[in-house]
Design an enzyme around this catalytic site. Structure first.
Site, mmCIF file in Angstrom:
data_model
loop_
_atom_site.group_PDB
_atom_site.id
_atom_site.type_symbol
_atom_site.label_atom_id
_atom_site.label_comp_id
_atom_site.label_asym_id
_atom_site.label_seq_id
_atom_site.Cartn_x
_atom_site.Cartn_y
_atom_site.Cartn_z
ATOM 1 N N ARG A 1 -10.598 7.651 10.185
ATOM 2 C CA ARG A 1 -9.828 7.014 9.717
ATOM 3 C C ARG A 1 -8.690 7.881 8.894
ATOM 4 O O ARG A 1 -8.976 9.162 9.278
ATOM 5 C CB ARG A 1 -10.576 6.096 8.580
ATOM 6 C CG ARG A 1 -11.173 4.846 9.359
ATOM 7 C CD ARG A 1 -11.920 3.924 8.280
ATOM 8 N NE ARG A 1 -10.851 3.437 7.492
ATOM 9 C CZ ARG A 1 -10.841 3.730 6.277
ATOM 10 N NH1 ARG A 1 -11.927 3.943 5.613
ATOM 11 N NH2 ARG A 1 -9.896 3.084 5.494
ATOM 12 N N GLY A 2 -7.863 7.315 8.303
ATOM 13 C CA GLY A 2 -6.770 8.041 7.293
ATOM 14 C C GLY A 2 -5.451 7.435 7.769
ATOM 15 O O GLY A 2 -5.331 6.572 9.103
ATOM 16 N N ASN A 3 -4.390 7.885 7.419
ATOM 17 C CA ASN A 3 -3.175 7.235 7.814
ATOM 18 C C ASN A 3 -2.771 7.949 9.036
ATOM 19 O O ASN A 3 -3.367 8.837 9.571
ATOM 20 C CB ASN A 3 -1.915 7.455 6.563
ATOM 21 C CG ASN A 3 -1.713 8.784 6.275
ATOM 22 O OD1 ASN A 3 -1.915 9.778 7.323
ATOM 23 N ND2 ASN A 3 -1.747 9.230 4.880
ATOM 24 N N VAL A 4 -1.626 7.545 9.769
ATOM 25 C CA VAL A 4 -1.252 8.276 11.070
ATOM 26 C C VAL A 4 -1.179 9.724 10.958
ATOM 27 O O VAL A 4 -1.607 10.601 11.800
ATOM 28 C CB VAL A 4 0.096 7.616 11.573
ATOM 29 C CG1 VAL A 4 0.749 8.385 12.590
ATOM 30 C CG2 VAL A 4 0.024 6.060 11.542
ATOM 31 N N THR B 1 -2.816 11.828 9.016
ATOM 32 C CA THR B 1 -4.100 12.376 8.880
ATOM 33 C C THR B 1 -4.854 12.368 10.343
ATOM 34 O O THR B 1 -5.136 13.389 10.650
ATOM 35 C CB THR B 1 -4.771 11.567 7.844
ATOM 36 O OG1 THR B 1 -3.900 11.874 6.657
ATOM 37 C CG2 THR B 1 -6.383 12.336 7.765
ATOM 38 N N ARG B 2 -4.723 11.279 10.863
ATOM 39 C CA ARG B 2 -5.155 11.172 12.433
ATOM 40 C C ARG B 2 -4.544 12.299 13.333
ATOM 41 O O ARG B 2 -5.335 13.035 13.864
ATOM 42 C CB ARG B 2 -5.346 9.910 12.915
ATOM 43 C CG ARG B 2 -5.699 8.909 11.981
ATOM 44 C CD ARG B 2 -5.971 7.399 12.739
ATOM 45 N NE ARG B 2 -6.013 6.297 11.601
ATOM 46 C CZ ARG B 2 -6.017 5.193 12.084
ATOM 47 N NH1 ARG B 2 -5.975 4.714 13.332
ATOM 48 N NH2 ARG B 2 -5.988 4.398 11.064
ATOM 49 N N LYS C 1 -2.541 -7.287 11.014
ATOM 50 C CA LYS C 1 -3.789 -7.208 11.497
ATOM 51 C C LYS C 1 -4.994 -6.614 10.413
ATOM 52 O O LYS C 1 -6.128 -6.978 10.848
ATOM 53 C CB LYS C 1 -3.979 -6.322 12.560
ATOM 54 C CG LYS C 1 -3.665 -4.555 12.215
ATOM 55 C CD LYS C 1 -3.778 -3.811 13.285
ATOM 56 C CE LYS C 1 -3.563 -2.324 12.751
ATOM 57 N NZ LYS C 1 -3.888 -1.390 14.236
ATOM 58 N N ASP C 2 -4.220 -6.339 9.156
ATOM 59 C CA ASP C 2 -5.398 -6.183 8.287
ATOM 60 C C ASP C 2 -5.669 -7.340 7.245
ATOM 61 O O ASP C 2 -6.306 -7.255 6.192
ATOM 62 C CB ASP C 2 -4.685 -4.972 7.252
ATOM 63 C CG ASP C 2 -4.441 -3.544 8.085
ATOM 64 O OD1 ASP C 2 -5.357 -3.551 8.922
ATOM 65 O OD2 ASP C 2 -3.419 -3.223 7.544
ATOM 66 N N CYS D 1 -13.698 -7.031 10.931
ATOM 67 C CA CYS D 1 -13.911 -5.735 11.865
ATOM 68 C C CYS D 1 -15.045 -5.289 12.226
ATOM 69 O O CYS D 1 -15.408 -4.111 12.643
ATOM 70 C CB CYS D 1 -13.567 -4.746 10.489
ATOM 71 S SG CYS D 1 -11.511 -4.719 10.172
ATOM 72 N N ARG E 1 0.947 -1.265 -0.089
ATOM 73 C CA ARG E 1 0.071 -0.010 0.125
ATOM 74 C C ARG E 1 0.683 1.210 0.219
ATOM 75 O O ARG E 1 2.191 1.362 0.410
ATOM 76 C CB ARG E 1 -1.057 0.089 1.274
ATOM 77 C CG ARG E 1 -1.877 -1.211 1.257
ATOM 78 C CD ARG E 1 -2.538 -1.267 2.626
ATOM 79 N NE ARG E 1 -3.193 0.025 3.245
ATOM 80 C CZ ARG E 1 -3.329 0.067 4.318
ATOM 81 N NH1 ARG E 1 -3.030 -0.956 5.306
ATOM 82 N NH2 ARG E 1 -3.815 1.172 4.924
ATOM 83 N N SER F 1 -12.193 1.674 15.154
ATOM 84 C CA SER F 1 -12.042 0.291 15.723
ATOM 85 C C SER F 1 -13.116 0.030 16.404
ATOM 86 O O SER F 1 -13.096 0.662 17.672
ATOM 87 C CB SER F 1 -10.498 -0.029 16.186
ATOM 88 O OG SER F 1 -10.468 -1.231 16.947
ATOM 89 N N LEU F 2 -13.681 -1.026 16.455
ATOM 90 C CA LEU F 2 -14.705 -1.476 17.293
ATOM 91 C C LEU F 2 -14.120 -1.890 18.517
ATOM 92 O O LEU F 2 -14.608 -1.962 19.665
ATOM 93 C CB LEU F 2 -15.720 -2.529 16.680
ATOM 94 C CG LEU F 2 -16.826 -1.848 15.609
ATOM 95 C CD1 LEU F 2 -17.597 -3.072 15.255
ATOM 96 C CD2 LEU F 2 -17.817 -0.729 16.293
ATOM 97 N N ARG F 3 -13.052 -2.734 18.383
ATOM 98 C CA ARG F 3 -12.362 -3.417 19.416
ATOM 99 C C ARG F 3 -11.984 -2.123 20.189
ATOM 100 O O ARG F 3 -12.081 -2.276 21.938
ATOM 101 C CB ARG F 3 -11.043 -4.039 18.916
ATOM 102 C CG ARG F 3 -9.881 -4.410 20.043
ATOM 103 C CD ARG F 3 -8.574 -5.028 19.514
ATOM 104 N NE ARG F 3 -8.141 -3.773 18.792
ATOM 105 C CZ ARG F 3 -7.302 -2.788 19.275
ATOM 106 N NH1 ARG F 3 -6.842 -2.975 20.452
ATOM 107 N NH2 ARG F 3 -6.536 -1.902 18.623
ATOM 108 N N ARG F 4 -11.307 -1.023 20.102
ATOM 109 C CA ARG F 4 -10.899 -0.001 20.871
ATOM 110 C C ARG F 4 -12.360 0.568 21.278
ATOM 111 O O ARG F 4 -12.025 0.959 22.510
ATOM 112 C CB ARG F 4 -10.228 1.139 20.054
ATOM 113 C CG ARG F 4 -8.472 0.672 19.760
ATOM 114 C CD ARG F 4 -8.137 1.479 18.829
ATOM 115 N NE ARG F 4 -6.488 1.023 18.625
ATOM 116 C CZ ARG F 4 -5.960 1.341 17.461
ATOM 117 N NH1 ARG F 4 -6.494 1.914 16.390
ATOM 118 N NH2 ARG F 4 -4.660 0.973 17.285
ATOM 119 N N SER G 1 0.619 4.140 1.970
ATOM 120 C CA SER G 1 0.683 5.006 3.270
ATOM 121 C C SER G 1 2.155 5.094 3.644
ATOM 122 O O SER G 1 2.855 4.251 3.400
ATOM 123 C CB SER G 1 -0.161 4.399 4.239
ATOM 124 O OG SER G 1 0.253 3.173 4.556
#
Length: 378
Positions: A202-205, A207-208, A136-137, A295, A60, A182-185, A62
């Site tokens: 969402r977005g890359n690091v 962007t967040r 994890k993806d 997810c 990818r 993330s639903l886990r978080r 990113s």
């Protein structure tokens, strides 16, 4: 006269002793020529490989994905001198659907496979030789014709908490906005403080972090492994221990996938595999697979090899609102890694009951499966 003619004919059509020797020599010459042409063809193939790179890495685009691809390239060069040459390893950037759609939660648009489908296609079409993934993806099933036999040494698997308003989740003021897709978080955050509001983020690091600095949210969580790989660990306000937020299955692990019949790529990536990481990831993914995880379900799981050589595993499933949390632990032989993960998954399926999973499906249908976007409910 007729007999002389017949003799002449015989002399012209039947090979003489000397001509038979010449034919044998000719055969030897043809064999040598064929071998020479085959060698030349092989050299040409090698030349073509050198021109496009002996190994083409699909990734990818990113910053984190590229950092992982470059780490793979470095390790290949360290393990194989021919891959240390300039141009021997080529990095091919591939846009995925998961990278293109950033305004919706992953659970709404298809889950984990959104970050791997386009890479799978390029691999099967022989446009690349290997693909580098954040494990994890990666779905628990692989596209037929491919294998994922390699995990690089694992980074720190914990989550990082980032905020200017508190040093941890419990310290956030009631009603604070926490950005996470993330639903886990989300489930574990709300289990700590149900007044907090988790919004899609969402977005890359980069962007967040920009959105956080702009005040779109009050806090966010990121995988510490990604920050470490990009030399950005300094942005973390604190690191969350497993007791507070249990990380995602395979978090912090890099996986390398190739075609199952590509002997050269299999040879190259076999040299990079970290046995302990592979054991832990196999255990965690067996747990996820048993729970039919994606997810759309809050699932966490971590395994690690203890100093005494035993494997320790901890896993959980939860409702998205954090009101119900089921945890389990295992310790056993590393040879039983997959069985441990499967057994832990079966235990939680029984403990939570099938109604839990029916309720999860209903939740997905009613809400779209993820946190609402910043600034409004779904």
């Amino acid at each position: 006269r007729r007999r002389r003619s017949r003799k002449g004919l015989n002399r012209r059509t039947l090979p003489s002793r000397s001509s038979r020797i010449s034919m044998a020599a000719l055969k030897t010459l043809l064999v040598a020529l064929a071998a020479s042409q085959a060698a030349a063809f092989g050299v040409a193939n090698l030349r073509m490989s050198a021109e496009r790179g002996l190994v083409r890495i699909g990734t990818r685009g990113s910053p984190l994905a590229l950092a992982q691809a470059h780490e793979t390239k470095r390790r290949l060069g360290e393990a194989f001198p021919e891959l240390a040459e300039d141009g021997a390893v080529e990095i091919v950037t591939i846009m995925t659907k998961g990278d293109a759609i950033l305004d919706k939660a992953l659970s709404e648009i298809g889950g984990k496979g959104l970050f791997t489908k386009e890479l799978d296609v390029s691999l099967l079409n022989k446009e690349v030789d290997i693909c580098v993934h954040s494990m994890k993806d990666v779905p628990t099933w692989l596209v037929p014709g491919t294998v994922l036999p390699c995990n690089l040494p694992r980074e720190d698997t914990r989550d990082a908490f980032i905020s200017e308003k508190a040093t941890n989740i419990a310290g956030l003021p009631d009603g604070s906005l926490v950005g996470s897709a993330s639903l886990r978080r989300q489930a574990q955050i709300l289990a700590i403080n149900p007044t907090l509001k988790v919004v899609n983020f969402r977005g890359n690091v980069q962007t967040r972090l920009r959105k956080l600095n702009e005040g779109v949210v009050d806090a966010t969580l990121l995988a510490l492994a990604g920050l470490n790989r990009m030399d950005m660990s300094h942005v973390a306000t604190s690191v969350l221990e497993y007791e507070e937020i249990l990380p995602a299955v395979a978090q912090g692990a890099i996986g390398i996938q190739c075609r199952e019949d590509d002997d050269m790529s299999l040879k190259y990536i076999a040299a990079l595999t970290c046995a302990q990481t592979k054991t832990a990831v196999d255990c965690e993914r067996a747990f996820l697979s048993t729970l039919d995880g994606n997810c759309r379900t809050p699932i966490a799981g971590q395994a690690r090899v203890l100093p005494d050589g035993q494997l320790f595993f901890e896993g959980l499933i939860a409702t998205p609102d954090g009101t119900k949390l089921y945890r389990t632990q295992r310790t056993g032989s590393i040879d039983d890694a997959v069985e441990m993960g499967e057994d832990a998954g079966k235990e939680l399926r029984v403990e939570a009951g099938e109604q839990f999973f029916i309720d999860m499906q209903n939740y997905q249908q009613e809400t779209g499966g993820g946190p609402p976007p910043p600034g409004g409910e779904k």
